[in-house]
Design a protein around this motif. Structure first.
Motif, PDB file in Angstrom:
ATOM      1  N   TYR A  68     -20.501  -1.311 -25.905  1.00  0.00           N
ATOM      2  CA  TYR A  68     -20.188  -1.463 -24.625  1.00  0.00           C
ATOM      3  C   TYR A  68     -19.515  -0.820 -24.144  1.00  0.00           C
ATOM      4  N   ASP A  69     -18.281   0.114 -24.492  1.00  0.00           N
ATOM      5  CA  ASP A  69     -17.612   1.053 -24.421  1.00  0.00           C
ATOM      6  C   ASP A  69     -18.619   2.173 -23.873  1.00  0.00           C
ATOM      7  N   ALA A  70     -19.526   2.305 -25.191  1.00  0.00           N
ATOM      8  CA  ALA A  70     -20.194   3.701 -24.784  1.00  0.00           C
ATOM      9  C   ALA A  70     -21.344   3.618 -24.815  1.00  0.00           C
ATOM     10  N   GLY A  71     -21.680   2.196 -23.979  1.00  0.00           N
ATOM     11  CA  GLY A  71     -22.551   2.211 -23.057  1.00  0.00           C
ATOM     12  C   GLY A  71     -23.972   2.280 -23.694  1.00  0.00           C
ATOM     13  N   ASN A  72     -24.215   1.247 -24.580  1.00  0.00           N
ATOM     14  CA  ASN A  72     -25.272   1.097 -25.171  1.00  0.00           C
ATOM     15  C   ASN A  72     -25.818  -0.129 -24.809  1.00  0.00           C
ATOM     16  N   TYR A  73     -25.991  -0.445 -23.805  1.00  0.00           N
ATOM     17  CA  TYR A  73     -25.983  -1.747 -22.697  1.00  0.00           C
ATOM     18  C   TYR A  73     -26.910  -2.688 -23.049  1.00  0.00           C
ATOM     19  N   ARG A  74     -28.506  -1.886 -23.496  1.00  0.00           N
ATOM     20  CA  ARG A  74     -29.229  -3.058 -24.399  1.00  0.00           C
ATOM     21  C   ARG A  74     -29.193  -3.272 -25.869  1.00  0.00           C
ATOM     22  N   TRP A  75     -28.889  -2.508 -26.350  1.00  0.00           N
ATOM     23  CA  TRP A  75     -28.593  -2.969 -27.779  1.00  0.00           C
ATOM     24  C   TRP A  75     -27.487  -4.440 -27.705  1.00  0.00           C
ATOM     25  N   VAL A  76     -25.881  -3.984 -26.435  1.00  0.00           N
ATOM     26  CA  VAL A  76     -25.194  -5.234 -26.781  1.00  0.00           C
ATOM     27  C   VAL A  76     -26.170  -6.742 -25.862  1.00  0.00           C
ATOM     28  N   ALA A  77     -26.497  -6.253 -24.844  1.00  0.00           N
ATOM     29  CA  ALA A  77     -27.430  -7.477 -24.321  1.00  0.00           C
ATOM     30  C   ALA A  77     -27.928  -8.139 -26.058  1.00  0.00           C
ATOM     31  N   GLN A  78     -28.961  -7.361 -26.854  1.00  0.00           N
ATOM     32  CA  GLN A  78     -29.702  -7.982 -28.116  1.00  0.00           C
ATOM     33  C   GLN A  78     -29.360  -9.148 -28.487  1.00  0.00           C
ATOM     34  N   VAL A  79     -28.001  -8.039 -29.282  1.00  0.00           N
ATOM     35  CA  VAL A  79     -27.288  -8.714 -29.957  1.00  0.00           C
ATOM     36  C   VAL A  79     -26.546  -9.645 -30.166  1.00  0.00           C
ATOM     37  N   LEU A  80     -25.479 -10.004 -28.092  1.00  0.00           N
ATOM     38  CA  LEU A  80     -24.859 -10.994 -28.011  1.00  0.00           C
ATOM     39  C   LEU A  80     -25.907 -12.025 -27.415  1.00  0.00           C
ATOM     40  N   ASP A  81     -27.491 -11.788 -26.995  1.00  0.00           N
ATOM     41  CA  ASP A  81     -27.544 -12.686 -26.755  1.00  0.00           C
ATOM     42  C   ASP A  81     -28.373 -13.935 -28.006  1.00  0.00           C
ATOM     43  N   ASN A  82     -27.695 -13.273 -29.081  1.00  0.00           N
ATOM     44  CA  ASN A  82     -28.115 -13.656 -30.780  1.00  0.00           C
ATOM     45  C   ASN A  82     -27.214 -14.903 -30.998  1.00  0.00           C
ATOM     46  N   LEU A  83     -25.580 -14.019 -30.375  1.00  0.00           N
ATOM     47  CA  LEU A  83     -24.320 -15.461 -30.170  1.00  0.00           C
ATOM     48  C   LEU A  83     -24.805 -16.221 -29.589  1.00  0.00           C
ATOM     49  N   VAL A  84     -24.156 -15.838 -27.845  1.00  0.00           N
ATOM     50  CA  VAL A  84     -24.383 -16.646 -27.158  1.00  0.00           C
ATOM     51  C   VAL A  84     -25.727 -17.793 -27.621  1.00  0.00           C
ATOM     52  N   SER A  85     -26.729 -17.743 -28.353  1.00  0.00           N
ATOM     53  CA  SER A  85     -28.108 -18.772 -28.498  1.00  0.00           C
ATOM     54  C   SER A  85     -26.719 -19.746 -30.120  1.00  0.00           C
ATOM     55  N   ALA A  86     -26.914 -19.013 -30.312  1.00  0.00           N
ATOM     56  CA  ALA A  86     -25.593 -19.534 -31.606  1.00  0.00           C
ATOM     57  C   ALA A  86     -24.524 -19.956 -30.958  1.00  0.00           C
ATOM     58  N   GLU A  87     -23.959 -19.753 -30.357  1.00  0.00           N
ATOM     59  CA  GLU A  87     -23.111 -20.143 -29.889  1.00  0.00           C
ATOM     60  C   GLU A  87     -22.520 -20.723 -28.735  1.00  0.00           C
ATOM     61  N   PRO A  88     -23.296 -21.079 -27.587  1.00  0.00           N
ATOM     62  CA  PRO A  88     -23.362 -21.580 -25.922  1.00  0.00           C
ATOM     63  C   PRO A  88     -21.681 -21.187 -25.271  1.00  0.00           C
ATOM     64  N   ASN A  89     -21.007 -22.502 -26.353  1.00  0.00           N
ATOM     65  CA  ASN A  89     -19.792 -22.052 -24.941  1.00  0.00           C
ATOM     66  C   ASN A  89     -18.913 -21.075 -25.795  1.00  0.00           C
ATOM     67  N   ASN A  90     -19.053 -19.868 -26.155  1.00  0.00           N
ATOM     68  CA  ASN A  90     -17.514 -18.431 -26.562  1.00  0.00           C
ATOM     69  C   ASN A  90     -18.233 -18.075 -25.532  1.00  0.00           C
ATOM     70  N   ARG A  91     -16.582 -17.969 -25.015  1.00  0.00           N
ATOM     71  CA  ARG A  91     -16.492 -17.245 -23.572  1.00  0.00           C
ATOM     72  C   ARG A  91     -16.223 -16.344 -23.492  1.00  0.00           C
ATOM     73  N   VAL A  92     -16.132 -15.216 -24.661  1.00  0.00           N
ATOM     74  CA  VAL A  92     -15.607 -14.044 -24.600  1.00  0.00           C
ATOM     75  C   VAL A  92     -17.069 -13.612 -24.894  1.00  0.00           C
ATOM     76  N   ALA A  93     -18.577 -14.002 -25.450  1.00  0.00           N
ATOM     77  CA  ALA A  93     -20.017 -12.898 -25.865  1.00  0.00           C
ATOM     78  C   ALA A  93     -19.937 -13.060 -24.404  1.00  0.00           C
ATOM     79  N   ARG A  94     -19.878 -14.615 -23.932  1.00  0.00           N
ATOM     80  CA  ARG A  94     -20.728 -14.993 -22.750  1.00  0.00           C
ATOM     81  C   ARG A  94     -19.764 -13.911 -21.653  1.00  0.00           C
ATOM     82  N   ASN A  95     -19.040 -13.672 -21.427  1.00  0.00           N
ATOM     83  CA  ASN A  95     -18.498 -12.687 -20.427  1.00  0.00           C
ATOM     84  C   ASN A  95     -18.789 -11.418 -21.079  1.00  0.00           C
ATOM     85  N   LEU A  96     -19.071 -10.871 -22.226  1.00  0.00           N
ATOM     86  CA  LEU A  96     -19.319  -9.313 -22.553  1.00  0.00           C
ATOM     87  C   LEU A  96     -21.130  -9.115 -22.561  1.00  0.00           C
TER      88      LEU A  96
END
Length: 662
Positions: free
Chosen positions: A467-495
């Motif tokens: 995210y800090d490097a501006g790779n937002y497409r990859w961040v969205a793609q990879v964090l979609d997996n984390l939020v799918s696995a842990e939908p209540n993970n607030r840090v993951a949802r916010n990022l």
């Protein structure tokens, strides 16, 4: 209850347009990052911003602004349209949180009022998602595409008459079967005048069927996604929605429909109306399933409906719908050029601003024709080289002569998702790689991704670096997996929300921007279960074939619950002299002619059934007041009703939904 209107006809343009309460919820918007600022700044160097012709054209023929500062109200005094809400873009450079090209389109779209297109043709623009056009005949006026709502259409007619005289409406033309091109018809004509033959209603073949059907069967799903696509849940402004690129927004007024008196069934068909000749060209399966172009030789004026506007249109709409045929779309534009290109002096449409001058008109039609054919042909070329749908979309790039033409920019459709639409149109969802044939669902796959990546903490650490490097497409793609696995993970949802928001800020495409920013809002705040407007109009229900209603009951049938049950119900509709059977077997509900030995027979007038469909009454209400009668085994009829699902509207779009109830 057999039905509710929201399930039946959740008109995709309107379904959440009145959810203004959504904008009142605080949105924790972040500023544009350095990466986003650089990305948006680069657009200023890539595109021909010095070309100001569109800004001249959009003002050409201006007669008067919308009254009351662009606010249109319904009978209760509630606003259904507010052009002034988009005034924040006037005379200002694009802010850092907006793609400059989309900002430019917003500035053009927010010009509104009454305009002369050419003598005898006038438009009111930016009074709804679409334009309304007034074509003056010898004694009266023909209205083309009367907007979404009766209120906005009436206001537009009043503005036209104030400056052009109180001419009677002698005809209405629906160019195609989307609601923003017919929904305001009762704002401009009375049905009694249509029945008396004083007003013609002209539409392409299959108009009524397509107008009613497109959003019935998957309507609940489409409508939920439409809340994201049209930006209904986010505020208007530089960090929110900027409209759709096709138009500013959708009016939540009264949707109406009067069925056509005259149907265009073949290309070349002509209608003489009030001293003018209308020559038609059918263009089915293009921007709408039922669509047509027409030319008026006396005025040398042409409309290509919504097939040649000032944006790349959708070959697949993000709300969800059948994929459109790019080859046919291009072909009908080519037919239009061949038939009328050398005769036309002005091209006007139900969206955006006209094009004047024969050379300019032909150039515009050719640029739009070749835009859709390029996407069609090059997608197939790359597919035949073995590239899959995502690879093809990533590689697709328009040639400069198409890409640098402002009207071909991706404000509503996009090169990326239209390329995927073409690929899907011909080749479907599967790309041939067996590793992708049987994937795990997102929640299950997400848990394994997180495990393989060393757990949530490590994944978040890596995602923050990207995210800090501006790779937002990859961040969205990879964090979609984390939020799918842990939908209540607030840090993951916010990022993930932060990444989606920056992606939204960078988009030239209005619906993409709305989806990204709406997704960020839902991740931060959760799903807000706001009131859902009742968008099914009585006109639409009356026009709905009974068989279509029964088809939808089959979709609502809970198959697992229905397994093993065999029920036959005859249905009699005396007022329309229709008789059917509903037969449940093999977990499926079919309809057909009456059967000899039904478990029960239901007798109800179609007019009373309309009340049930509209949600103003239940079958139990009708049975209690005697409007519906059930003979035979009433328990079996009630069993059938108990097997029909109702659909929750506010399901999750960016986090997993719970398993279906058995």
């Amino acid at each position: 209850m057999l039905f509710t209107t929201r399930m039946l006809w959740p008109i995709f343009y309107c379904v959440a347009a009145v959810l203004v309460a959504a904008a009142a919820h605080a949105q924790e918007s972040k500023p544009a990052t350095a990466t986003t600022r650089e990305t948006n700044s680069a657009v200023l160097k890539e595109l021909p911003f010095k070309n100001q012709q569109d800004f001249k054209d959009v003002k050409r023929g201006f007669i008067a602004p919308l009254p009351d500062n662009g606010v249109i109200k319904n009978a209760k005094g509630q606003p259904v349209w507010d052009l002034g809400a988009y005034g924040f873009a006037h005379g200002k450079d694009a802010p850092e949180s907006v793609n400059p090209s989309l900002w430019r389109q917003l500035q053009l779209l927010s010009e509104g009022g009454l305009y002369e297109v050419t003598p005898r043709i006038y438009q009111v623009r930016s009074a709804d998602l679409s334009n309304i056009t007034f074509i003056e005949g010898d004694k009266g006026v023909v209205v083309m595409d009367p907007l979404i709502s009766a209120e906005t259409a009436r206001a537009a007619l009043d503005l036209y008459r104030k400056h052009r005289g109180n001419k009677p409406v002698v005809g209405v033309i629906y160019t195609h079967s989307h609601v923003d091109h017919y929904g305001g018809v009762r704002g401009v004509v009375e049905e009694e005048d249509v029945k008396a033959g004083k007003v013609k209603i002209i539409a392409p073949e299959h108009f009524v069927e397509e107008a009613v059907s497109e959003n019935v069967f998957a309507g609940n799903h489409m409508s939920r996604r439409a809340t994201f696509m049209y930006g209904n849940l986010i505020p208007k402004g530089p960090q929110g929605t900027l409209g759709t690129g096709l138009g500013l927004g959708t009016s939540p007024g009264t949707v109406t429909l009067i069925e056509p008196t005259d149907t265009i069934t073949k290309t070349g068909q002509q209608i003489k109306l009030d001293g003018l000749t209308y020559e038609f060209l059918l263009a089915p399966g293009t921007e709408a399933p039922a669509e047509m172009h027409f030319y008026i030789p006396e005025l040398k004026a042409l409309t290509a409906a919504e097939n040649a506007s000032h944006t790349l249109h959708n070959l697949y709409t993000l709300r969800g719908a059948k994929v459109r045929n790019a080859k046919a779309w291009s072909g009908y534009l080519n037919d239009t050029i061949n038939r009328w290109g050398d005769k036309t002096e002005v091209l006007y449409g139900p969206h955006h601003w006209p094009t004047w001058g024969n050379e300019n008109v032909v150039n515009h039609l050719k640029k739009q024709r070749d835009l859709y054919k390029y996407l069609n042909d090059q997608t197939l070329r790359m597919a035949n080289h073995g590239y899959n749908m995502v690879e093809t979309a990533e590689m697709m790039e328009l040639p400069p002569e198409l890409a640098n033409y402002w009207a071909n920019r991706g404000y509503y459709g996009s090169v990326n998702h239209d390329t995927r639409a073409v690929w899907n149109y011909y080749l479907g969802f599967f790309d041939g790689n067996p590793a992708r044939l049987y994937p795990l669902p997102p929640a299950d796959a997400g848990r394994k991704y997180v495990e393989y990546m060393g757990g949530a903490d490590n994944l978040l650490k890596q995602a923050q670096k990207d995210y800090d490097a501006g790779n937002y497409r990859w961040v969205a793609q990879v964090l979609d997996n984390l939020v799918s696995a842990e939908p209540n993970n607030r840090v993951a949802r916010n990022l993930l929300a932060d990444a989606l928001e920056q992606l939204g800020y960078q988009q030239e495409n209005g619906p993409w921007r709305n989806f990204f920013i709406s997704g960020a809002k839902e991740l931060r705040e959760g799903v807000k279960k706001l009131p859902v407007p009742n968008t099914a109009s009585p006109d639409t229900i009356r026009s709905m074939p009974t068989g279509m209603f029964f088809d939808y009951l089959g979709i609502r049938l809970n198959g697992p619950k229905a397994a093993g049950k065999n029920i036959a119900i005859n249905v009699s509709l005396p007022d329309v002299k229709e008789n059917y059977s509903l037969v449940l077997e093999n977990g499926v509900l079919n309809y057909g002619p009456p059967v000899d030995r039904p478990h029960s027979t239901v007798t109800i007038n179609r007019s009373d059934l309309n009340d049930v469909i509209l949600g103003t009454a239940t079958m139990k209400d009708k049975m209690n007041d005697g409007s519906a009668k059930v003979t035979g085994d009433q328990a079996e009829f009630e069993t059938l009703l108990s097997l029909l699902d109702t659909f929750e509207f506010w399901w999750n779009l960016v986090t997993p939904n719970p398993p279906p109830k058995s």
